[in-house]
Design an enzyme around this catalytic site. Structure first.
Site, PDB file in Angstrom:
ATOM      1  N   ARG A 264       0.849  -1.202   0.000  1.00  0.00           N
ATOM      2  CA  ARG A 264       0.000   0.000   0.000  1.00  0.00           C
ATOM      3  C   ARG A 264       0.880   1.246   0.000  1.00  0.00           C
ATOM      4  O   ARG A 264       1.843   1.336   0.752  1.00  0.00           O
ATOM      5  CB  ARG A 264      -0.926   0.011   1.216  1.00  0.00           C
ATOM      6  CG  ARG A 264      -1.877  -1.183   1.225  1.00  0.00           C
ATOM      7  CD  ARG A 264      -2.841  -1.157   2.380  1.00  0.00           C
ATOM      8  NE  ARG A 264      -3.642  -2.375   2.398  1.00  0.00           N
ATOM      9  CZ  ARG A 264      -4.554  -2.673   3.325  1.00  0.00           C
ATOM     10  NH1 ARG A 264      -4.803  -1.809   4.296  1.00  0.00           N
ATOM     11  NH2 ARG A 264      -5.224  -3.805   3.266  1.00  0.00           N
ATOM     12  N   ARG A 279       2.003   1.011  10.171  1.00  0.00           N
ATOM     13  CA  ARG A 279       1.572   1.485   8.850  1.00  0.00           C
ATOM     14  C   ARG A 279       2.747   1.395   7.878  1.00  0.00           C
ATOM     15  O   ARG A 279       3.537   2.319   7.745  1.00  0.00           O
ATOM     16  CB  ARG A 279       1.049   2.921   8.953  1.00  0.00           C
ATOM     17  CG  ARG A 279       0.223   3.373   7.747  1.00  0.00           C
ATOM     18  CD  ARG A 279      -0.342   4.768   7.967  1.00  0.00           C
ATOM     19  NE  ARG A 279      -1.301   4.793   9.042  1.00  0.00           N
ATOM     20  CZ  ARG A 279      -2.594   4.492   8.915  1.00  0.00           C
ATOM     21  NH1 ARG A 279      -3.074   4.160   7.737  1.00  0.00           N
ATOM     22  NH2 ARG A 279      -3.411   4.545   9.949  1.00  0.00           N
ATOM     23  N   GLU A 351      -6.219  -0.962  15.574  1.00  0.00           N
ATOM     24  CA  GLU A 351      -6.862  -1.900  14.648  1.00  0.00           C
ATOM     25  C   GLU A 351      -5.902  -3.003  14.211  1.00  0.00           C
ATOM     26  O   GLU A 351      -4.762  -2.738  13.840  1.00  0.00           O
ATOM     27  CB  GLU A 351      -7.361  -1.147  13.420  1.00  0.00           C
ATOM     28  CG  GLU A 351      -8.027  -2.058  12.384  1.00  0.00           C
ATOM     29  CD  GLU A 351      -7.993  -1.491  10.977  1.00  0.00           C
ATOM     30  OE1 GLU A 351      -8.010  -2.292  10.026  1.00  0.00           O
ATOM     31  OE2 GLU A 351      -7.933  -0.251  10.827  1.00  0.00           O
ATOM     32  N   SER A 354     -10.235  -5.910  10.195  1.00  0.00           N
ATOM     33  CA  SER A 354     -11.550  -5.392   9.798  1.00  0.00           C
ATOM     34  C   SER A 354     -12.324  -6.540   9.169  1.00  0.00           C
ATOM     35  O   SER A 354     -11.819  -7.181   8.241  1.00  0.00           O
ATOM     36  CB  SER A 354     -11.414  -4.245   8.799  1.00  0.00           C
ATOM     37  OG  SER A 354     -10.985  -3.069   9.425  1.00  0.00           O
ATOM     38  N   ARG A 393       1.195  -6.409  12.579  1.00  0.00           N
ATOM     39  CA  ARG A 393       0.603  -5.774  13.759  1.00  0.00           C
ATOM     40  C   ARG A 393       0.462  -6.764  14.909  1.00  0.00           C
ATOM     41  O   ARG A 393       0.568  -6.386  16.075  1.00  0.00           O
ATOM     42  CB  ARG A 393      -0.753  -5.163  13.396  1.00  0.00           C
ATOM     43  CG  ARG A 393      -0.637  -3.991  12.443  1.00  0.00           C
ATOM     44  CD  ARG A 393      -1.939  -3.232  12.271  1.00  0.00           C
ATOM     45  NE  ARG A 393      -1.760  -2.113  11.344  1.00  0.00           N
ATOM     46  CZ  ARG A 393      -2.618  -1.108  11.207  1.00  0.00           C
ATOM     47  NH1 ARG A 393      -3.734  -1.101  11.927  1.00  0.00           N
ATOM     48  NH2 ARG A 393      -2.380  -0.129  10.356  1.00  0.00           N
TER      49      ARG A 393
END
Length: 423
Positions: A264, A279, A351, A354, A393
């Site tokens: 990303r 991130r 987070e 999801s 994460r």
């Protein structure tokens, strides 16, 4: 993608739902006028084609009878020119209409709470107790640099900012987590493991909703003659496995899990989480994807959430579950749960997964159908996906929650078999 007829017949509802999402859709107000223009062109083309057919038959009759048909032939030339002009205009107006349709996000489920951003998300439950330390807790990046298992400086030398070089214990922990998650989801939760390509074409990115709206968040290959993008998540290739196919109802639900690296660009997130593993431009993830009948998708979302939660429960990592509000909902999702893991150094939940139900939004874009029993017409499946989990994460959470006073990291009991020397 929403159905054209649904948009046409429910323009006020869609406008209202977009406002519910916090979106003042800049082009939804143009839809009716452009759609009417398209229908007017279609009606005129159809009328002219019928006229051309009638005139052609009359020309043939006159010629057969030895009568003059020049006037009708001239008229037919004008009809042909107008048809060509209308066909060109139709292409333009249909492209314009398609741009509007493809830019409209999914309609939120009625159970989604109203809100403007993540501060309005609704907490559903908390699992586990955050650990207490007799020393000052360090962040995962501090721990990784101190014990020489996570190297950000050399990664930056190789690739630039927002990359990490894992070494020794960290790279072994990453591999152990991937294997543990895949084993859990396939052996206990009934998913079939797949290993998809990590490069996909534009059609695949469009079907799942990454394109055309989010191109800046993606990495595209520079090879000009190849239409290939680096995947941002395994959701893209796995959901597209059945693109343009019709499934048997007996096959549903189909449950796949996949490990892939994810890529990303993180466009628009400058200054956010620039340190550590939270991130990154490249990270590992185990993804869960489901294809279901429409009437079963809500229950399957709850089951998918439970499957992702069990990963953290077995690892002994404290977490909470929140329902995303309307303003924080992703473009393709109609309902999403976030799982947030406790990060001691930040003293907050972050987070880590999801879990979303997309309804038939992605299936319409990708042409993924099934044929209900007793029905002549096929219907669109519902698609769901969730992280099970984001591996980097999870590693960061283990570093922070299992840190020892000497800076070492304890191994969660469930992962012990993956650290047994076998050679």
């Amino acid at each position: 993608m929403l159905e054209l007829r649904f948009i046409r017949e429910n323009i006020d509802l869609i406008t209202e739902k977009l406002k519910f999402r916090g979106i003042e859709h800049s082009r939804i107000g143009e839809f009716n006028a452009i759609d009417q223009k398209r229908r007017d062109y279609l009606a005129e083309v159809e009328g002219l084609r019928n006229k051309r057919k009638t005139v052609s038959q009359e020309v043939a009759k006159r010629k057969k009878a030895g009568e003059d048909a020049d006037e009708l032939i001239a008229e037919m030339r004008q009809v042909n020119e107008r048809i060509k002009e209308l066909e060109r205009l139709l292409v333009e107006v249909q492209e314009d209409l398609q741009d509007i349709v493809m830019s409209i996000p999914n309609i939120p489920h009625d159970s989604v709470p109203f809100g403007s951003d993540d501060s309005d998300n609704v907490e559903l439950r908390i699992w586990g107790e955050p650990p207490t330390f007799s020393f000052t807790a360090k962040s995962h990046d501090e721990l990784g640099e101190a014990n020489d298992t996570i190297d950000f400086k050399r990664a930056a030398k190789l690739s630039g900012a927002r990359f990490a070089l894992l070494k020794g214990f960290a790279s072994r922990l990453e591999r152990a987590l991937i294997n543990f998650m895949l084993d859990l989801h396939t052996q206990r939760h009934g998913y079939t493991e797949v290993l998809p390509p990590f490069l996909v074409n534009t059609e695949s990115m469009t079907a799942t909703g990454q394109l055309p709206k989010f191109a800046e968040d993606l990495f595209k290959t520079a090879v000009s003659e190849r239409d290939l993008w680096l995947i941002p998540t395994a959701e893209v290739p796995v959901t597209n496995i059945f693109r343009d196919e019709t499934l048997s109802p007996a096959e549903l639900p189909i449950k796949y899990c996949a490990y892939t690296p994810c890529f990303r660009s993180e466009a628009g997130s400058y200054g956010r989480d620039t340190k550590g593993l939270i991130r990154q431009h490249q990270f590992d993830k185990v993804e869960l994807v489901k294809f279901t009948k429409p009437e079963e998708s809500e229950a399957e979302l709850e089951a998918l959430l439970a499957d992702a939660e069990e990963v953290l429960q077995l690892l002994g990592l404290p977490y909470r579950v929140v329902t995303l509000c309307s303003g924080d909902l992703g473009f393709s999702a109609q309902k999403t749960y976030d799982i947030e893991v406790w990060m001691p150094a930040q003293n907050m939940y972050r987070e880590i997964s999801s879990c979303s139900n997309f309804g038939d939004f992605q299936a319409r874009r990708g042409g993924i159908r099934y044929r209900p029993r007793g029905e002549k017409k096929s219907a669109f499946v519902h698609t769901l996906n969730g992280s099970g989990l984001a591996v980097g994460r999870t590693l960061a959470a283990i570093y922070e929650n299992y840190q020892q006073e000497d800076g070492s990291i304890a191994v969660p009991e469930i992962l012990a078999p993956y650290f047994t020397d076998r050679f």
